[in-house]
Structures are given as structure tokens and as C-alpha cells.
Design a protein around this motif. Structure first.
Motif, PDB file in Angstrom:
ATOM      1  N   SER A   8      -0.832  -0.455  10.017  1.00 21.55           N
ATOM      2  CA  SER A   8      -1.036   0.487  11.120  1.00 21.55           C
ATOM      3  C   SER A   8      -2.333   0.200  11.863  1.00 21.55           C
ATOM      4  O   SER A   8      -2.408   0.376  13.089  1.00 21.55           O
ATOM      5  CB  SER A   8      -1.025   1.928  10.603  1.00 21.55           C
ATOM      6  OG  SER A   8      -1.978   2.117   9.586  1.00 21.55           O
ATOM      7  N   LEU A   9      -3.356  -0.282  11.144  1.00 26.67           N
ATOM      8  CA  LEU A   9      -4.608  -0.633  11.809  1.00 26.67           C
ATOM      9  C   LEU A   9      -4.423  -1.826  12.744  1.00 26.67           C
ATOM     10  O   LEU A   9      -4.921  -1.835  13.873  1.00 26.67           O
ATOM     11  CB  LEU A   9      -5.680  -0.939  10.766  1.00 26.67           C
ATOM     12  CG  LEU A   9      -6.231   0.257   9.982  1.00 26.67           C
ATOM     13  CD1 LEU A   9      -7.145  -0.228   8.862  1.00 26.67           C
ATOM     14  CD2 LEU A   9      -6.981   1.205  10.902  1.00 26.67           C
TER      15      LEU A   9
ATOM     16  N   MET B  79      -4.943   5.271   6.511  1.00 22.34           N
ATOM     17  CA  MET B  79      -4.153   4.249   7.189  1.00 22.34           C
ATOM     18  C   MET B  79      -4.298   2.915   6.473  1.00 22.34           C
ATOM     19  O   MET B  79      -5.378   2.556   6.022  1.00 22.34           O
ATOM     20  CB  MET B  79      -4.586   4.108   8.646  1.00 22.34           C
ATOM     21  CG  MET B  79      -4.332   5.339   9.514  1.00 22.34           C
ATOM     22  SD  MET B  79      -4.913   5.168  11.215  1.00 22.34           S
ATOM     23  CE  MET B  79      -3.703   4.009  11.867  1.00 22.34           C
TER      24      MET B  79
ATOM     25  N   CYS C  47      -0.493   6.017  14.423  1.00 21.97           N
ATOM     26  CA  CYS C  47      -0.619   4.751  15.155  1.00 21.97           C
ATOM     27  C   CYS C  47       0.046   4.850  16.528  1.00 21.97           C
ATOM     28  O   CYS C  47      -0.550   4.497  17.556  1.00 21.97           O
ATOM     29  CB  CYS C  47       0.004   3.624  14.334  1.00 21.97           C
ATOM     30  SG  CYS C  47       0.038   2.021  15.163  1.00 21.97           S
TER      31      CYS C  47
ATOM     32  N   ASP D 230      -4.610  -1.951  16.985  1.00 24.11           N
ATOM     33  CA  ASP D 230      -5.713  -2.739  17.534  1.00 24.11           C
ATOM     34  C   ASP D 230      -5.321  -3.291  18.907  1.00 24.11           C
ATOM     35  O   ASP D 230      -4.254  -3.896  19.061  1.00 24.11           O
ATOM     36  CB  ASP D 230      -6.029  -3.891  16.571  1.00 24.11           C
ATOM     37  CG  ASP D 230      -7.341  -4.594  16.897  1.00 24.11           C
ATOM     38  OD1 ASP D 230      -7.745  -4.613  18.073  1.00 24.11           O
ATOM     39  OD2 ASP D 230      -7.958  -5.140  15.963  1.00 24.11           O
TER      40      ASP D 230
END
Length: 241
Positions: free
Chosen positions: A5-6, A1, A160, A10
Motif C-alpha cells: 500500500s505504501l 500499512m 491507499c 507513492d
């Protein structure tokens, strides 16, 4: 990733996801979810239905965003994207797979809420093409557009979005029921194998015809979403959906 996408996955991303429980608040009020075991069943069912649909459409959106090519438009310096028609098809097909008006509204509300943060962090003409299809985009399509245009693959968009489909309700369970957050997190992690399978399916289907994307039904989630809207008008609820 990748980073996009992180950031989108979140819980601290300012996209308004914290006000949505994915139907969990209504399930709790009806006594259908009361502990970690019943929560695990709820999360698994949501991932297999609404989560699967969202993941596949996010992957298809990422594929279209990555392949979109700028073409000269009406005047000097004006650029548009040939993918606008693709977004229209994706938007309508996702509507068709979301029979509950309350569920459609929740998706578009969350998409619209995330739009300001997305435009600030990832400005792109692709967003203009998406908004030309509908100024209140479905959240999975917005996620797919950002991730695809950021250089990540459709699998990243699917992972995600699939994760968000269950992490939101899991977080809501801690607030609504006071469950042990460590046990809730373990229930979320236990879905890893099923999420992986959905990601593989979504990545395989992403470049193909939109009509081939899955359409699993979740009648109970649909009915609870409609009920939640009515109850939300009658008395204060913690979550919008």
C-alpha cells in the motif's frame, strides 16, 4: 500499512497517475479553484464522493483477493481462482456508481497503465481473475487486488485509494496554479479525520454484499469530466482527466 500500500500510494510509482488531475484541471479552467482555500473545498468534496466510492471498492477487492482460493482447472498444472465472478460483480457495480463515461474511462486507463508495474512487482493468479472480468480493470479494484493478496487488510486498501483520490488533484494544483506546496500539503493533511471515517466504513462493508457499498453522487465532477474530454480534443491540456 504494509509495503504494497505504501508503494502504490507513492507518487513515484510508475502507474500513470501523474497524468490525471481528478477533475481539478477543469475546475481551475472554470475558475472554481483558484487558491488553497478553494482547493481544500474541492478536495473535501472529491474525497466524500468519488474518493469514498473508490476506497470502498478497493477494500471489497482486497477482501475478495485475500479470500480467493486456488482450485484445479482444466488441465495439469493449470490453476484458476474461484473469485472471477466476484470481480465481475465488483466491476459492474463500480461502473454503475460512475455515471460519467469520462470518469469510467479515466479509472480504467489508470488501471491499465498501472498493470505492467503491478504484474512485475506482485505477480499473482488473482490478477488473472481480475483481468478475466475486464482486461482494463478499474484502478481501485487493481489496487485492492494487490493489497489484499499481499497480506494487508481491506482498511489498508481503502486508505491507499482514498489518499490517491485527493493527493493527485493536490499535486496537480501546484503545477496548474503555482500554489505554495507547503500550504497544499497542509490542506491534504487536514482531511485526515474524514479519510479515517471513510476507511472505517470501507473496512466494515468490505466482506458484505457489493450492493451495500455506498453510491454518493458528484454531478459537478461528472459534468466537468465530460467537459474536460471535449476540451482536451480542442486544445492541449496538461492532464488527461
Amino acid at each position: 500499512m504494509g509495503l504494497a500500500s505504501l508503494v502504490l500510494a507513492d507518487a513515484r510509482f510508475p502507474g500513470g497517475g501523474h497524468v490525471h488531475s481528478g477533475g481539478l484541471e477543469e475546475a481551475v479552467s472554470r475558475g472554481l479553484v483558484s487558491d488553497v482555500d478553494t482547493l481544500a473545498g474541492f478536495l473535501r468534496g472529491r474525497l466524500r464522493t468519488a474518493g469514498r466510492v473508490a476506497a470502498c471498492f478497493a477494500a471489497a477487492g482486497a477482501d475478495r483477493a485475500a479470500r480467493a482460493a486456488p482450485v484445479p482447472a482444466a488441465g495439469p498444472g493449470d490453476r484458476s481462482f474461484v473469485a472471477t465472478a466476484d470481480w465481475v460483480v465488483l466491476d459492474r457495480e463500480l461502473d454503475a456508481r460512475t455515471p460519467s463515461a469520462a470518469q469510467r474511462e479515466a479509472s480504467r486507463t489508470q488501471g491499465r497503465a498501472a498493470l505492467r508495474a503491478v504484474r512485475t512487482a506482485w505477480p499473482s493468479p488473482v490478477l488473472g481473475a481480475l483481468l478475466a472480468a475486464d482486461p482494463r480493470p478499474h484502478h481501485p479494484l487493481l489496487v485492492g487486488a494487490v493489497i489484499g493478496r499481499s497480506g494487508e487488510d481491506p482498511a489498508a486498501a481503502a486508505r491507499c485509494t482514498g489518499y490517491l483520490a485527493v493527493s493527485g488533484p493536490a499535486s496537480a494544483a501546484v503545477r496548474l496554479l503555482g500554489l505554495d506546496p507547503f500550504a497544499v500539503n497542509a490542506a491534504l493533511v487536514a482531511l485526515g479525520t474524514e479519510l479515517d471515517a471513510i476507511v472505517r466504513e470501507a473496512a466494515t462493508l468490505a466482506p458484505g454484499p457489493v450492493a451495500d457499498l455506498p453510491a454518493p453522487g458528484a454531478p459537478v465532477l461528472d459534468l466537468m469530466a465530460e467537459s474536460h474530454v471535449r476540451h482536451h480534443r480542442e486544445r492541449v491540456r496538461l492532464f488527461a482527466s
